[in-house]
Design a protein around this motif. Structure first.
Motif, short mmCIF file in Angstrom:
data_model
loop_
_atom_site.label_atom_id
_atom_site.label_comp_id
_atom_site.label_asym_id
_atom_site.label_seq_id
_atom_site.Cartn_x
_atom_site.Cartn_y
_atom_site.Cartn_z
N VAL A 191 68.16 41.89 60.11
CA VAL A 191 67.21 42.33 59.09
C VAL A 191 65.77 42.03 59.49
CG1 VAL A 191 66.43 41.89 56.72
CG2 VAL A 191 68.87 42.21 57.20
N ALA A 192 65.55 40.89 60.13
CA ALA A 192 64.18 40.41 60.37
C ALA A 192 63.38 41.31 61.29
CB ALA A 192 64.23 38.99 60.95
N VAL A 193 63.98 41.82 62.35
CA VAL A 193 63.21 42.59 63.33
C VAL A 193 62.66 43.89 62.74
CG1 VAL A 193 63.31 43.77 65.56
CG2 VAL A 193 64.40 41.54 65.29
N PRO A 194 63.48 44.76 62.13
CA PRO A 194 62.89 45.95 61.51
C PRO A 194 61.96 45.64 60.35
CG PRO A 194 65.23 45.80 60.99
CD PRO A 194 64.95 44.77 62.03
N THR A 195 62.27 44.58 59.61
CA THR A 195 61.39 44.17 58.51
C THR A 195 60.00 43.84 59.04
OG1 THR A 195 63.20 43.31 57.16
CG2 THR A 195 61.00 42.46 56.70
N ASP A 393 83.67 36.49 44.01
CA ASP A 393 84.64 36.48 45.11
C ASP A 393 84.19 37.36 46.27
OD1 ASP A 393 86.95 35.66 46.38
OD2 ASP A 393 88.16 37.31 45.59
N LEU A 394 83.00 37.07 46.77
CA LEU A 394 82.44 37.86 47.86
C LEU A 394 83.07 37.46 49.19
CD1 LEU A 394 78.65 37.63 46.92
CD2 LEU A 394 80.31 39.35 46.20
N ASN A 395 83.12 38.43 50.12
CA ASN A 395 83.54 38.06 51.47
C ASN A 395 82.37 37.40 52.21
OD1 ASN A 395 81.89 40.11 52.80
ND2 ASN A 395 83.46 41.62 52.18
N ALA A 396 82.62 36.90 53.41
CA ALA A 396 81.61 36.10 54.12
C ALA A 396 80.34 36.90 54.42
CB ALA A 396 82.20 35.55 55.42
N VAL A 397 80.50 38.16 54.82
CA VAL A 397 79.33 38.98 55.14
C VAL A 397 78.53 39.29 53.89
CG1 VAL A 397 78.54 41.18 56.11
CG2 VAL A 397 80.46 39.96 57.17
N GLN A 398 79.21 39.57 52.79
CA GLN A 398 78.51 39.83 51.52
C GLN A 398 77.72 38.60 51.08
OE1 GLN A 398 82.02 41.14 49.26
NE2 GLN A 398 80.91 43.03 48.78
N ILE A 449 61.53 45.01 51.92
CA ILE A 449 62.30 45.62 53.02
C ILE A 449 63.50 44.76 53.38
CG2 ILE A 449 62.21 46.34 55.44
CD1 ILE A 449 59.22 46.99 54.95
N ALA A 450 63.31 43.45 53.45
CA ALA A 450 64.43 42.55 53.76
C ALA A 450 65.51 42.66 52.69
CB ALA A 450 63.94 41.12 53.86
N ALA A 451 65.11 42.73 51.44
CA ALA A 451 66.09 42.85 50.35
C ALA A 451 66.84 44.18 50.42
CB ALA A 451 65.39 42.71 49.00
N LEU A 452 66.13 45.25 50.73
CA LEU A 452 66.79 46.57 50.85
C LEU A 452 67.79 46.57 52.00
CD1 LEU A 452 63.77 49.00 50.24
CD2 LEU A 452 65.73 48.59 48.72
N LEU A 453 67.40 46.03 53.14
CA LEU A 453 68.31 45.98 54.28
C LEU A 453 69.48 45.04 54.00
CD1 LEU A 453 65.75 45.95 57.24
CD2 LEU A 453 67.14 47.87 56.43
N GLY A 454 69.19 43.91 53.34
CA GLY A 454 70.27 43.00 52.96
C GLY A 454 71.24 43.66 51.99
N LEU A 456 71.87 46.84 51.86
CA LEU A 456 72.64 47.81 52.64
C LEU A 456 73.80 47.13 53.36
CD1 LEU A 456 72.93 50.70 53.70
CD2 LEU A 456 71.34 50.12 55.55
N VAL A 457 73.53 45.95 53.93
CA VAL A 457 74.61 45.18 54.57
C VAL A 457 75.68 44.80 53.55
CG1 VAL A 457 75.16 43.02 55.75
CG2 VAL A 457 73.10 44.28 56.38
N TYR A 458 75.23 44.41 52.36
CA TYR A 458 76.15 44.04 51.28
C TYR A 458 77.08 45.21 50.92
CZ TYR A 458 77.69 42.62 46.59
OH TYR A 458 78.44 42.31 45.49
#
Length: 462
Positions: A191-195, A393-398, A449-454, A456-458
């Motif tokens: 997330v950090a680099v494009p942000t 009950d989120l998975n590790a990536v979430q 931007i970080a929140a939006l990309l985060g 998206l990963v979620y």
């Protein structure tokens, strides 16, 4: 506070909004010195929120000292190191090497990428002070105003500080939300680099070309170790790079020792572990670097001890206003926290009924705007949401993605109750309005931007 807060959430939030508005009017319209304005409004806010008269001074001093306790040594040692690097000609040598290899047009990009790397283990304040003489030297040589070079670098440092462990906010959120540190680092890097590229490089260079400011004299004054003196050998670029890597390596040792202690890999009670953590703490890592730099950049090259002492003494004089105003910003934030405004916000925002990632971002963002400190915002938000996130009950990536979203919310809308707002503004010679147009926008873009990309990963990990 000695007595329980009797005001409801509504009045407390109105007082907070009024206090922030009053600060802006006093500083921007009335042109009152920020230090005086911050103290006056802090006192008024303390009384308005019901803090007892005999406790007001303690609250003010606690807020002031706790902020300076974190940054004063970092800024002080950073200013000394910056002065040594600048006056010895080392910064000029490194800037020449960067420009010769990459070209003048890519100087902001090069400084930003270097700051991304340097900002991974080192806290924002210290890393910015170390990079400052190099930024100033490049700006003087290439031209175009200091912001063109300082904003991409500063944005890179704050992006890494906000999103990634071992920085305190990200670590606190990771622990409170039960996320995996390794995954948070992995997702955070993605997330950090494009942000940074959008918020720091694209916007930073765009606004930096429109607000053209001269290079400040904050690091100038005092005797200069003349690198052009034929009797004094020039500083090699390799030497400076090794010096800049020294605090990086020491802090990495601290991080590794702390992580190994927490996982049980080594005995945390051992004396050698405590000493390793002490030497690798950020203030001591910078102190050691200043001592090494004093020898390598000055004494070894023929400068007298008295001249080096005068040089370091002069390095501290220009930063007094920066320290005082930064501490006063922390004082105001401390009053807001002690008054119960943070608790009022938490109660108001807890039952939002919004989707998880949206609620996480908004809660962190609102607490950040009200209290001014990203670390408190992310810690408060994580504590508030921890039970809800465990129940989800989120998975590790979430879970890692939620930490990034939370960190993003804690970054937005830096303003007059944020210590970094004054630190950046004063060190770069900006007015309050110019700091809003540059640093506030960059911090907000980083957070959004970080929140939006985060998010998206979620969603992808769902």
């Amino acid at each position: 506070m000695g007595d329980a807060q009797t005001l409801g959430s509504g009045p407390l939030l109105l007082i907070a909004a009024g206090a922030i508005a009053a600060l802006l009017v006093l500083i921007i319209s009335v042109k009152l010195h920020p230090l005086i304005a911050l103290v006056i409004v802090s006192i008024a806010t303390a009384f308005a929120t019901g803090i007892a008269a005999d406790e007001v001074l303690d609250v003010l001093v606690d807020g002031f000292s706790s902020t300076l306790g974190e940054v004063a040594l970092l800024i002080g040692f950073g200013a000394m190191l910056a002065r040594l690097v600048e006056t010895s000609g080392a910064a000029e040598a490194l800037s020449d090497a960067l420009i010769d290899r990459l070209g003048e047009s890519r100087a902001p990009l090069a400084l930003g990428i270097a700051s991304l790397i340097f900002g991974f283990p080192i806290f924002f304040d210290a890393a910015f002070m170390v990079m400052l003489p190099i930024i100033f030297t490049v700006a003087r040589r290439v031209g175009g105003g200091v912001l063109l070079y300082a904003l991409p670098a500063g944005a890179a440092l704050t992006t890494m500080h906000v999103l990634l462990p071992p920085h305190p906010g990200a670590v606190a959120a990771t622990i409170l939300l039960g996320a995996d540190v390794g995954l948070v680092i992995l997702v955070g890097l993605v997330v950090a680099v494009p942000t940074w590229f959008v918020a720091g490089y694209a916007y930073g260079t765009w606004i930096g070309r429109r607000i053209v400011l001269p290079v400040p004299e904050v690091l100038m004054g005092g005797p200069r170790v003349d690198s052009a003196d034929p009797e004094m050998p020039p500083v090699r670029v390799r030497t400076l790079i090794l010096l800049l890597l020294l605090p990086l390596g020491l802090i990495f040792l601290n991080t590794a020792a702390t992580t190994a202690t927490r996982t049980g890999a080594i005995d945390g009670e051992a004396t050698w572990v405590a000493l390793l953590q002490l030497v690798g703490s950020t203030p001591l890592a910078l102190l050691i670097t200043v001592l090494v730099a004093s020898y390598v950049l000055a004494l070894r090259r023929g400068e007298s001890r008295r001249a080096v002492e005068d040089l370091l003494d002069n390095a501290l004089r220009p930063i007094a206003p920066v320290l005082l105003i930064t501490g006063a910003g922390g004082m105001f934030g401390g009053v807001l926290i002690a008054s119960g405004i943070g608790d009022a916000l938490s109660e108001t925002l807890q039952d939002t009924g919004l989707p998880l990632v949206v609620a996480v971002f908004l809660i962190a963002a609102v607490i950040r705007v009200a209290l001014g400190t990203a670390t408190v915002a992310i810690t408060t938000s994580a504590g508030l949401l921890s039970s809800s996130i465990v129940e989800a009950d989120l998975n590790a990536v979430q879970a890692a993605a939620v930490v990034i979203v939370l960190a993003g919310g804690s970054s937005v809308l830096s303003h007059v109750n944020d210590a970094s707002f004054w630190l950046i503004g004063k060190l770069l010679g900006m007015s309050v309005v110019e700091t809003f147009k540059t640093w506030t926008v960059i911090k907000t873009l980083v957070g959004v931007i970080a929140a939006l990309l985060g998010s998206l990963v979620y969603l992808v990990a769902s």
